[in-house]
Design a protein around this motif. Structure first.
Motif, PDB file in Angstrom:
ATOM      1  N   GLY A 257       5.072   9.442  -0.592  1.00 37.08           N
ATOM      2  CA  GLY A 257       4.421   8.149  -0.453  1.00 37.08           C
ATOM      3  C   GLY A 257       5.110   7.025  -1.192  1.00 37.08           C
ATOM      4  O   GLY A 257       5.234   5.910  -0.680  1.00 37.08           O
TER       5      GLY A 257
ATOM      6  N   PRO B 122     -14.274   9.007  -1.801  1.00 33.83           N
ATOM      7  CA  PRO B 122     -12.926   8.470  -1.627  1.00 33.83           C
ATOM      8  C   PRO B 122     -12.671   7.308  -2.578  1.00 33.83           C
ATOM      9  O   PRO B 122     -13.582   6.560  -2.944  1.00 33.83           O
ATOM     10  N   ARG B 123     -11.418   7.157  -2.964  1.00 32.26           N
ATOM     11  CA  ARG B 123     -11.033   6.063  -3.851  1.00 32.26           C
ATOM     12  C   ARG B 123     -10.034   5.174  -3.112  1.00 32.26           C
ATOM     13  O   ARG B 123      -9.289   5.637  -2.252  1.00 32.26           O
TER      14      ARG B 123
ATOM     15  N   ARG C  95      -4.871   2.859  -8.388  1.00 29.10           N
ATOM     16  CA  ARG C  95      -4.296   4.022  -9.067  1.00 29.10           C
ATOM     17  C   ARG C  95      -4.152   3.742 -10.561  1.00 29.10           C
ATOM     18  O   ARG C  95      -4.437   4.610 -11.389  1.00 29.10           O
TER      19      ARG C  95
ATOM     20  N   GLN D 248       0.753  14.026  -3.620  1.00 31.57           N
ATOM     21  CA  GLN D 248       0.679  13.235  -4.836  1.00 31.57           C
ATOM     22  C   GLN D 248      -0.173  13.975  -5.848  1.00 31.57           C
ATOM     23  O   GLN D 248      -0.927  14.882  -5.517  1.00 31.57           O
TER      24      GLN D 248
ATOM     25  N   ASN E  24       5.327  13.239  -7.173  1.00 33.67           N
ATOM     26  CA  ASN E  24       5.093  11.826  -6.886  1.00 33.67           C
ATOM     27  C   ASN E  24       6.339  11.080  -6.432  1.00 33.67           C
ATOM     28  O   ASN E  24       6.229  10.084  -5.702  1.00 33.67           O
TER      29      ASN E  24
ATOM     30  N   GLN F 282     -11.089  11.555  -7.885  1.00 37.89           N
ATOM     31  CA  GLN F 282     -11.697  11.656  -6.559  1.00 37.89           C
ATOM     32  C   GLN F 282     -12.339  13.023  -6.383  1.00 37.89           C
ATOM     33  O   GLN F 282     -13.440  13.144  -5.841  1.00 37.89           O
TER      34      GLN F 282
ATOM     35  N   ALA G 165      -1.285   7.190   2.422  1.00 36.57           N
ATOM     36  CA  ALA G 165      -2.166   8.267   1.955  1.00 36.57           C
ATOM     37  C   ALA G 165      -1.421   9.594   1.963  1.00 36.57           C
ATOM     38  O   ALA G 165      -0.690   9.905   2.901  1.00 36.57           O
TER      39      ALA G 165
ATOM     40  N   GLU H 218       0.848  -1.182   0.000  1.00 34.58           N
ATOM     41  CA  GLU H 218       0.000   0.000   0.000  1.00 34.58           C
ATOM     42  C   GLU H 218       0.892   1.244   0.000  1.00 34.58           C
ATOM     43  O   GLU H 218       1.949   1.265   0.627  1.00 34.58           O
TER      44      GLU H 218
ATOM     45  N   PRO I 211      -6.301  11.218  -7.846  1.00 38.34           N
ATOM     46  CA  PRO I 211      -6.854  12.335  -7.065  1.00 38.34           C
ATOM     47  C   PRO I 211      -7.756  13.256  -7.885  1.00 38.34           C
ATOM     48  O   PRO I 211      -8.702  13.838  -7.355  1.00 38.34           O
TER      49      PRO I 211
ATOM     50  N   ALA J 270      -6.731   3.208  -2.067  1.00 38.20           N
ATOM     51  CA  ALA J 270      -5.365   3.724  -2.135  1.00 38.20           C
ATOM     52  C   ALA J 270      -4.374   2.718  -2.706  1.00 38.20           C
ATOM     53  O   ALA J 270      -3.180   2.984  -2.724  1.00 38.20           O
ATOM     54  N   SER J 271      -4.841   1.574  -3.193  1.00 32.67           N
ATOM     55  CA  SER J 271      -3.919   0.551  -3.682  1.00 32.67           C
ATOM     56  C   SER J 271      -3.274   0.977  -4.994  1.00 32.67           C
ATOM     57  O   SER J 271      -3.770   1.849  -5.717  1.00 32.67           O
TER      58      SER J 271
END
Length: 372
Positions: A319, A240-241, A248, A226, A313, A234, A186, A183, A231, A243-244
């Motif tokens: 992240g 919410p979407r 993405r 990010q 990113n 979203q 976030a 993962e 995003p 986060a995997s």
């Protein structure tokens, strides 16, 4: 004038704690290229500097320069937004067909898929109806509007489509889902922050005035962020979407469907900063692109800096850097996972995965790419 390359190499070092897991060797020489030029020369220069995303860079330059000269907010016209949408759709399809197969499925692009992509490229891929028909036939298996309707109306339908559909995107998402990807923590989205009063102007001032900000950008409150299709969608959906990493990647497919259906998803505007300076934000395939410019009294460029989505990113403390630190396994397995992770966040330069022993493994898919 021969335009210099503005590319470089992103070096990924799995298993190392931030900020030691990502080394950005990108050569950001745009200021040296543009300073001293007449402002009118700059937009046409951008496609020569950025081969595949030149249209977005050209639009960002035009908006920033217009806002700098007039010291008023400038929004992209309807025609400019339509062109940006077509370019973004084309870039999504290019990277999905050409860049995804090796890191996600462990094999080069399939011949039949390449033949289909050539069919699109040989025609007018910017023609909206033709592009939508191609997406329906080769990417989704149905009209984009029908695909989106089922996605919104039927919980679990996307998972079923990924599991069963024969189209290239579904196959590649199936292959990605088999990988034990970590993962990604976030992170706040650049897209959301830019909607706050003064946020874009604040980033523009730092971009012009702070050495190094273009390489390691942070939000006004100092947090890493990010950017990208996930995003952006979203924000558009208001929900919410997941986060995997696979979610993405799937967001890129959903954006293909939305763009092919003619949805007006992408924002592009510029804000003045005072003193004949301005900053532009353009939403493109990889995320938010920023151009900041300062003009002198003769309308020549006195300062010019860019932050591309890659720098958000792949921030050394962001992240992706944290997810890279969690990768475990044998050398080949780690390199595969690092490549898939990088592909989901879509760097605009070549990347290589540093091995714990021996030479780094280089992602050859990206070797010729020099765009943001």
């Amino acid at each position: 004038m021969t335009a210099p390359r503005l590319d470089g190499t992103l070096r990924l070092r799995p298993g190392r704690e931030p900020p030691h897991g990502i080394v950005n060797g990108r050569a950001l020489a745009l200021a040296r290229v543009c300073v001293g030029l007449d402002a009118a020369q700059v937009p046409a220069l951008m496609p020569r500097l950025y081969a595949l995303c030149g249209g977005a860079h050209e639009l960002a330059a035009r908006l920033a320069l217009e806002a700098a000269a007039g010291q008023a907010r400038v929004d992209a016209s309807a025609a400019q937004r339509r062109q940006l949408q077509a370019q973004t759709l084309r870039e999504h399809l290019r990277r999905l067909w050409l860049d995804w197969p090796q890191p996600l499925a462990g094999q080069p692009p399939r011949p039949q898929a390449l033949a289909a992509l050539r069919e699109l490229w040989q025609g007018d891929s910017g023609h909206a109806a033709r592009a939508a028909a191609w997406v329906a036939a080769h990417a989704l298996g149905m009209a984009p509007e029908a695909w989106l309707g089922r996605l919104q109306a039927e919980p679990g339908w996307l998972d079923a489509w990924i599991a069963d559909a024969p189209q290239e995107p579904a196959w590649l998402l199936r292959e990605a889902a088999r990988l034990p990807l970590p993962e990604v923590p976030a992170m706040p989205a650049v897209e959301d922050v830019l909607g706050l009063p003064g946020a874009l102007a604040g980033l523009g001032v730092r971009l012009l005035d702070e050495p190094g900000f273009m390489v390691r950008p942070v939000l006004p409150d100092g947090r890493c962020a990010q950017t990208g299709a996930a995003p952006r969608l979203q924000r558009a959906s208001g929900r919410p979407r997941p986060a995997s990493v696979v979610a993405r990647l799937a967001a890129g497919v959903e954006e293909v469907a939305r763009l092919a259906a003619g949805e007006d998803l992408l924002r592009a505007w510029a804000e003045p900063l005072g003193g004949q300076a301005a900053v532009a934000a353009v939403e493109m395939a990889r995320g938010v692109l920023l151009h900041a410019v300062r003009l002198d009294a003769a309308q020549r460029v006195a300062g010019y800096h860019v932050v591309a989505p890659t720098e958000w990113n792949f921030h050394p403390e962001g992240g992706v850097a944290r997810a890279l630190a969690r990768l475990r396994g044998d050398e080949a397995g780690i390199a595969r996972l690092a490549g898939a992770l990088a592909t989901a966040f879509d760097p605009c330069v070549a990347f290589e995965v540093a091995a714990r022993t021996g030479p780094a493994r280089r992602d050859t898919i990206h070797d010729e790419i020099h765009h943001a």
